[in-house]
Design a protein around this motif. Structure first.
Motif, PDB file in Angstrom:
ATOM      1  N   CYS A   1       5.944   1.163   0.282  1.00 19.68           N
ATOM      2  CA  CYS A   1       5.241   0.743   1.503  1.00 19.68           C
ATOM      3  C   CYS A   1       4.398   1.890   2.070  1.00 19.68           C
ATOM      4  O   CYS A   1       3.271   1.674   2.550  1.00 19.68           O
ATOM      5  CB  CYS A   1       6.247   0.256   2.542  1.00 19.68           C
TER       6      CYS A   1
ATOM      7  N   LEU B   1       2.144  -8.246   0.170  1.00 23.41           N
ATOM      8  CA  LEU B   1       1.776  -7.103  -0.657  1.00 23.41           C
ATOM      9  C   LEU B   1       2.974  -6.472  -1.359  1.00 23.41           C
ATOM     10  O   LEU B   1       2.819  -5.474  -2.072  1.00 23.41           O
ATOM     11  CB  LEU B   1       1.074  -6.036   0.192  1.00 23.41           C
TER      12      LEU B   1
ATOM     13  N   ILE C   1       2.805  -3.110   6.774  1.00 25.99           N
ATOM     14  CA  ILE C   1       2.427  -3.757   5.515  1.00 25.99           C
ATOM     15  C   ILE C   1       2.817  -5.229   5.596  1.00 25.99           C
ATOM     16  O   ILE C   1       3.930  -5.573   6.017  1.00 25.99           O
ATOM     17  CB  ILE C   1       3.129  -3.085   4.314  1.00 25.99           C
TER      18      ILE C   1
ATOM     19  N   PRO D   1      -9.184  -1.505  -1.521  1.00 27.72           N
ATOM     20  CA  PRO D   1      -8.627  -2.863  -1.515  1.00 27.72           C
ATOM     21  C   PRO D   1      -7.210  -2.843  -2.092  1.00 27.72           C
ATOM     22  O   PRO D   1      -6.950  -2.179  -3.098  1.00 27.72           O
ATOM     23  CB  PRO D   1      -9.584  -3.649  -2.412  1.00 27.72           C
ATOM     24  N   LEU D   2      -6.313  -3.542  -1.454  1.00 28.99           N
ATOM     25  CA  LEU D   2      -4.905  -3.496  -1.845  1.00 28.99           C
ATOM     26  C   LEU D   2      -4.546  -4.679  -2.743  1.00 28.99           C
ATOM     27  O   LEU D   2      -5.068  -5.786  -2.584  1.00 28.99           O
ATOM     28  CB  LEU D   2      -4.004  -3.502  -0.611  1.00 28.99           C
TER      29      LEU D   2
ATOM     30  N   GLY E   1      -9.300   3.204   2.635  1.00 30.12           N
ATOM     31  CA  GLY E   1     -10.305   2.154   2.537  1.00 30.12           C
ATOM     32  C   GLY E   1     -10.305   1.423   1.212  1.00 30.12           C
ATOM     33  O   GLY E   1     -11.302   0.767   0.870  1.00 30.12           O
TER      34      GLY E   1
ATOM     35  N   LEU F   1       1.233   2.153  -0.044  1.00 33.26           N
ATOM     36  CA  LEU F   1       0.284   1.094   0.298  1.00 33.26           C
ATOM     37  C   LEU F   1      -0.476   1.437   1.579  1.00 33.26           C
ATOM     38  O   LEU F   1      -1.697   1.218   1.681  1.00 33.26           O
ATOM     39  CB  LEU F   1       1.029  -0.241   0.450  1.00 33.26           C
ATOM     40  N   ALA F   2       0.238   1.991   2.555  1.00 39.92           N
ATOM     41  CA  ALA F   2      -0.418   2.377   3.808  1.00 39.92           C
ATOM     42  C   ALA F   2      -1.442   3.491   3.575  1.00 39.92           C
ATOM     43  O   ALA F   2      -2.530   3.506   4.185  1.00 39.92           O
ATOM     44  CB  ALA F   2       0.633   2.814   4.823  1.00 39.92           C
TER      45      ALA F   2
ATOM     46  N   TRP G   1      -3.154   4.039   0.731  1.00 41.84           N
ATOM     47  CA  TRP G   1      -4.341   3.453   0.092  1.00 41.84           C
ATOM     48  C   TRP G   1      -5.195   2.684   1.105  1.00 41.84           C
ATOM     49  O   TRP G   1      -6.421   2.711   1.045  1.00 41.84           O
ATOM     50  CB  TRP G   1      -3.905   2.519  -1.041  1.00 41.84           C
ATOM     51  N   ARG G   2      -4.529   2.006   2.019  1.00 41.30           N
ATOM     52  CA  ARG G   2      -5.268   1.252   3.038  1.00 41.30           C
ATOM     53  C   ARG G   2      -6.062   2.203   3.928  1.00 41.30           C
ATOM     54  O   ARG G   2      -7.224   1.930   4.276  1.00 41.30           O
ATOM     55  CB  ARG G   2      -4.284   0.428   3.857  1.00 41.30           C
ATOM     56  N   SER G   3      -5.448   3.336   4.286  1.00 43.33           N
ATOM     57  CA  SER G   3      -6.152   4.318   5.125  1.00 43.33           C
ATOM     58  C   SER G   3      -7.364   4.901   4.403  1.00 43.33           C
ATOM     59  O   SER G   3      -8.358   5.290   5.038  1.00 43.33           O
ATOM     60  CB  SER G   3      -5.191   5.443   5.521  1.00 43.33           C
TER      61      SER G   3
END
Length: 659
Positions: free
Chosen positions: A473, A520, A516, A485-486, A483, A476-477, A479-481
């Motif tokens: 988790c 996902l 999250i 795509p998840l 920018g 994933l956070a 990668w999101r930060s």
């Protein structure tokens, strides 16, 4: 030689038994004769009743035909023509026809029916005849005037049906009489048998007493021969018998069997300083501790002196053998109190031989274990050694790793490499699988096949699984930060973690901590998770699915799941094991299994992922079979998070652009 009284008693008992058997046979013959007589008499009586009923019906038909014929002859004597309605002449016989359930007919020379009455009702319908019916009881009379024929008939089956009540009554009487006879005979035989048993018990008294004495002596002798008199564990002879039987089973088992040869360190000094009584007390205490540490189906024996031997059965791995040996040594290190008024600190050395690597017989394993025991004593005592030196290095490394789990999680020595999953149509990324690695400060990168089994044995697997959920988790956070795509990330869940009722709460906290969404996160379980308690595992999976997580069944086809499990479990995806994909292009059986699995999953509304795709030929074959998603080295190798970022950004592997 038997005592004279016992011989006479046995002879009398044999004669009485032969006499009672002859008496029983005679009674049985007599009872059979009486039963036959009862049923023969009943049959004769029923047959006689049937004949009488049929005779009465024939007489009735004869009388009716005669009277009706005479009546018609007198009435039509002066009449030049036949009356238009002859049924008038049948009315006086209405009650007779109804009572007899018969039929009265008046016919002309041509056989045409002029008048008829059936069961007391005038009719002009022809007589119906059921197939396979009995022949009717028929009487005919010719009327001279006008050439008329009078026919009176009764259905023989209906006549016999009137006897049904009488037949039931006779059969019931015969049955009750037979039961009474059988009950009486049984009572007589039971009384005779009880009397014989009573006589037999009296005559067998001396024989039973003697047999019990012999059995007790034999049991005492077997006990002394099978168990060590000092410690109570198995003796050398009993060990050879038990170990030999278990090694026969070991040839058909996939698990490991190991022989542990144990010797108490410096036992001679205990005898010399404290005396032999203290030495014997120490041996007895050591045997008790060994029994507490070992499993019920392991064989423990004392060979003599201070030497013990253990045969471990059905052990999962060499690491597990080493763990059991370590537990034995740890138990013996605890001080022995109240040994002849003294407290003794004792240790032991153990030599280990594995079947069939170090020997295929008890003697060969003992020889190999004895050699390993000498190496353990030479190394400084209070330790164990395998006969195979390579296993000594492996077991030392396993023990080191097993003791470092807590530190490794605290210092983030564990990490994940990620492998992509792609759709077969356009090879676009549809998800990732998180593969655990251990970045050890001294041994480098360690793969899970070396430490996951150790984590399960040391009960650290649940903590490691919870750490993994939080770590994925967190990634994933990140990668999101950045920018990116998840895509959903799959985590492998162990059987012990799935039995943890707090798993849904652990997942919820990790998702909330890193913001999250549940879609996902995907949890992969193997078929081995459902061997022990499928109901509890199913309940936990349902709670996880209710949170919005995706559930996958990993390595399908290699475990114990059947169609009933797949139907019951709340899963979304079926992952076909790589062993079926490897030869799919050349092995017809593998291709059929994969095709059947895909068809089954589609019928149940499940996604299908093929693991271990390592060639374009395999990918093309899976496309033709209708497989929806694939995963393997051909498309993407597991990589650290930084390398996976490019894959997430592009959405397709580099191979897809070259195709």
């Amino acid at each position: 030689m038997r005592p004279p009284r016992l011989t006479l008693a046995l002879a009398w008992l044999g004669a009485a038994w032969r006499g009672s058997r002859a008496w029983s046979v005679l009674c049985a013959i007599l009872a059979i004769c009486l039963l036959l007589s009862i049923w023969i008499y009943t049959a004769i009586r029923l047959d006689d009743e049937t004949r009488q009923a049929l005779d009465r019906a024939r007489i009735e038909n004869h009388d009716v035909a005669t009277i009706l014929g005479a009546h018609l002859d007198d009435a039509l004597e002066a009449s030049p023509e036949l009356p238009p309605d002859l049924s008038f002449f049948l009315r006086p016989y209405r009650d007779i026809s109804r009572k007899a359930r018969g039929r009265i007919e008046i016919m002309n020379r041509q056989g045409e029916l002029l008048a008829a009455m059936e069961n007391g009702v005038p009719t002009m319908a022809p007589k119906s005849s059921a197939p396979h019916a009995m022949a009717p009881l028929l009487e005919q009379r010719l009327v001279a005037h006008h050439g008329l024929l009078v026919r009176v008939s009764q259905d023989q089956a209906l006549v016999l049906a009137t006897l049904a009540g009488m037949r039931r009554r006779h059969l019931t009487q015969a049955g009750l009489l037979s039961l009474a006879l059988l009950a009486l005979g049984g009572a007589i035989l039971l009384a005779a048998r009880r009397r014989l048993q009573w006589q037999r018990r009296q005559s067998e008294g001396e024989q039973i007493t003697l047999s019990l004495q012999l059995a007790q002596e034999k049991s005492r002798a077997d006990q002394l021969a099978a168990h060590d008199a000092l410690t109570g564990v198995a003796s050398r002879r009993r060990f050879y018998e038990s170990a030999g039987g278990k090694l026969l089973h070991a040839r058909r088992s996939r698990n490991h069997y190991a022989l542990l040869y144990l010797d108490i360190d410096r036992f001679k000094q205990v005898n010399e300083r404290l005396g032999y009584l203290a030495g014997d007390a120490l041996l007895h205490a050591v045997a008790q501790r060994l029994q507490q540490v070992l499993r019920e189906y392991d064989v423990l024996a004392r060979l003599g002196g201070d030497e013990f031997v253990v045969l471990l059965s059905e052990v999962a791995s060499e690491e597990r053998v080493a763990a059991i040996a370590s537990a034995v040594l740890a138990a013996l290190r605890q001080p022995f109190t109240s040994i002849a008024g003294h407290e003794i600190a004792a240790t032991a050395s153990i030599g280990i031989a594995l079947y069939p690597r170090d020997g295929q017989s008890v003697d060969a394993l003992l020889s190999s274990a004895d050699s390993a025991l000498s190496a353990a004593k030479t190394a400084g005592r209070d330790g164990f050694r395998f006969h195979d030196m390579a296993l000594n290095l492996s077991s030392a490394r396993s023990l080191e790793l097993q003791g470092r789990f807590a530190t490794a999680m605290r210092d983030d020595e564990f990490c994940f490499h990620y492998q992509g999953k792609f759709d077969t149509a356009q090879l676009r990324i549809v998800g990732l699988e998180a593969l655990l690695r251990w970045d050890h400060p001294h041994h480098g990168l360690i793969f899970p096949n070396e430490f996951i089994g150790l984590a399960e044995e040391s009960e650290a697997i649940v903590a490691l699984g919870n750490w993994s959920i939080n770590a994925v988790c967190r990634q994933l956070a990140q990668w999101r930060s950045a920018g990116l795509p998840l895509s959903p990330v799959a985590i492998n869940i162990s059987a012990k973690q799935l039995r943890d009722p707090l798993l849904p709460e652990t997942v919820t906290r990790a998702l909330e901590r890193h913001a999250i969404t549940p879609d996902l996160l995907e949890l992969e379980v193997t078929e081995s998770c459902f061997i022990d308690d499928i109901s509890q595992a199913k309940n936990v999976l349902r709670r996880l699915r209710a949170l919005g997580l995706t559930i996958s069944l990993d390595d399908y086809g290699t475990g114990y799941s059947g169609l009933s499990h797949i139907k019951m479990l709340p899963i979304h995806t079926l992952k076909i094991d790589r062993s079926f994909i490897r030869d799919i292009a050349i092995d017809r059986n593998d291709a059929m299994i994969v095709a059947s699995t895909i068809a089954l999953a589609r019928g149940l509304g499940l996604q299908v992922v093929a693991e271990g795709v390592e060639s374009g030929e395999q990918l093309a074959h899976l496309r033709r079979l209708g497989c929806q998603q694939v995963q393997g080295f051909y498309l993407h190798r597991p990589a650290p998070p930084a390398a996976v970022a490019a894959l997430l950004a592009e959405g397709r592997p580099a191979l897809a652009y070259a195709m």
